[in-house]
Each structure stands twice: as C-alpha cells, then as structure tokens.
Design a protein around this motif. Structure first.
Motif, PDB file in Angstrom:
ATOM      1  N   THR A  78     -10.387  60.553  -3.631  1.00 42.26           N
ATOM      2  CA  THR A  78     -11.884  60.691  -3.712  1.00 42.26           C
ATOM      3  C   THR A  78     -12.406  59.214  -2.914  1.00 42.26           C
ATOM      4  O   THR A  78     -12.398  58.205  -3.341  1.00 42.26           O
ATOM      5  N   SER A  79     -13.241  59.608  -1.871  1.00 38.89           N
ATOM      6  CA  SER A  79     -13.986  58.604  -1.235  1.00 38.89           C
ATOM      7  C   SER A  79     -15.620  58.688  -1.438  1.00 38.89           C
ATOM      8  O   SER A  79     -16.102  59.659  -1.636  1.00 38.89           O
ATOM      9  N   VAL A  80     -15.986  57.380  -1.790  1.00 35.44           N
ATOM     10  CA  VAL A  80     -17.317  57.343  -2.060  1.00 35.44           C
ATOM     11  C   VAL A  80     -17.939  56.385  -1.134  1.00 35.44           C
ATOM     12  O   VAL A  80     -17.278  55.270  -1.222  1.00 35.44           O
ATOM     13  N   TYR A  81     -18.949  56.791  -0.282  1.00 39.24           N
ATOM     14  CA  TYR A  81     -19.286  56.005   0.834  1.00 39.24           C
ATOM     15  C   TYR A  81     -20.789  56.016   1.377  1.00 39.24           C
ATOM     16  O   TYR A  81     -21.517  57.010   0.640  1.00 39.24           O
ATOM     17  N   ARG A  82     -21.317  55.217   1.797  1.00 38.25           N
ATOM     18  CA  ARG A  82     -22.929  55.320   2.207  1.00 38.25           C
ATOM     19  C   ARG A  82     -22.861  55.770   3.601  1.00 38.25           C
ATOM     20  O   ARG A  82     -22.121  55.190   4.445  1.00 38.25           O
ATOM     21  N   TRP A  83     -23.486  56.919   3.899  1.00 39.37           N
ATOM     22  CA  TRP A  83     -23.562  57.295   5.366  1.00 39.37           C
ATOM     23  C   TRP A  83     -24.995  58.033   5.660  1.00 39.37           C
ATOM     24  O   TRP A  83     -25.347  58.644   4.999  1.00 39.37           O
ATOM     25  N   LYS A  84     -25.506  57.353   6.886  1.00 35.30           N
ATOM     26  CA  LYS A  84     -26.944  57.699   7.140  1.00 35.30           C
ATOM     27  C   LYS A  84     -27.786  57.770   6.041  1.00 35.30           C
ATOM     28  O   LYS A  84     -28.552  58.669   5.764  1.00 35.30           O
ATOM     29  N   GLY A  85     -27.664  56.621   5.272  1.00 31.64           N
ATOM     30  CA  GLY A  85     -28.653  56.198   4.171  1.00 31.64           C
ATOM     31  C   GLY A  85     -28.590  57.043   2.958  1.00 31.64           C
ATOM     32  O   GLY A  85     -29.234  56.800   1.874  1.00 31.64           O
TER      33      GLY A  85
END
Length: 135
Positions: free
Chosen positions: A54-61
């Motif tokens: 499981t990846s948690v990330y910020r992408w395009k705000g």
C-alpha cells in the motif's frame, strides 16, 4: 576500498559498485514486464517482485492511496544509467519511482554473478549480448 574479494572490475573508475534499484507499478503484469525487460536487456542481473504494497503519497495536490507492486533490480554502478533509461522509457507512470541504493557488502560469488549478467556490449567486447546469456 575493497568491497568483496574476487569480484569483477565494476565501474570505469576502477571502484566496485553494486546497486539495488527500486521501482513500483500498479499491476503485477506490468511489474513482471519491467523485470523481464531489464534482465533481457542486461541492465540488471535479476529483479524481484513483491506486492501488493500500500502506497500513500501526495500527487497533484491530493493525498492518494494505491496498491502497487515493487520491483527490486540488482545491477552495477556501471549499468545504472542504462537501467534508469530503460525504466523511464518502459514505465507508464508520469514520474516513476527510481531509487538506487548502494550495496556495501555481499557474497563475492553473488556480486561477481551480478557483474557478469548486467553487462553492456561495451563490456563484453566482440561477444554479442545473446552469446553471453546463461541458459
């Protein structure tokens, strides 16, 4: 500094360098395609696929959560640029994760095998890449 007794020549500067290189993708089939392509192109000696993670990330705000498969490549410092170029061309993410970590110690036999398998045409001289492949 000697990293492993008996291992091959490594980088052009004469220092020995081995790397693990990590990328992720959103599908196990894509992960296998990336892994197989890198090994066939001899930019990596092998690749291991794990997942899902499981990846948690910020992408395009926005903060996103996604299931991904990790691909961990074993290569040499001398082949890193070719592996990165391969991943950038073959990957379908806009900004794929490509992170290299140096291998500071390892089995001399294993590291020698990595060097023998992750070779470019400039490394094998007149021998073709196909002729140098293990069966």
């Amino acid at each position: 500094m000697e990293m492993a007794a008996g291992a091959g020549s490594g980088t052009a500067a004469g220092t020995r360098a081995w790397l693990t290189v990590l990328t992720t993708t959103d599908d196990p089939g894509k992960a296998e395609t990336l892994a197989r392509g890198a090994v066939e192109a001899r930019v990596a000696a092998c690749a291991q696929i794990t997942g899902p993670v499981t990846s948690v990330y910020r992408w395009k705000g926005a903060v996103e959560t996604a299931s991904e498969w990790q691909v961990l490549f074993k290569t040499t410092g001398a082949r890193y640029d070719a592996l990165e170029a391969y991943l950038l061309a073959a990957h379908d993410y806009d900004t794929p994760e490509i992170i290299a970590t140096p291998v500071v110690r390892g089995s001399a036999d294993y590291l020698r095998w990595v060097e023998e398998e992750a070779v470019g045409e400039e490394t094998v001289g007149e021998e073709s890449v196909e002729e140098g492949t293990a069966e």
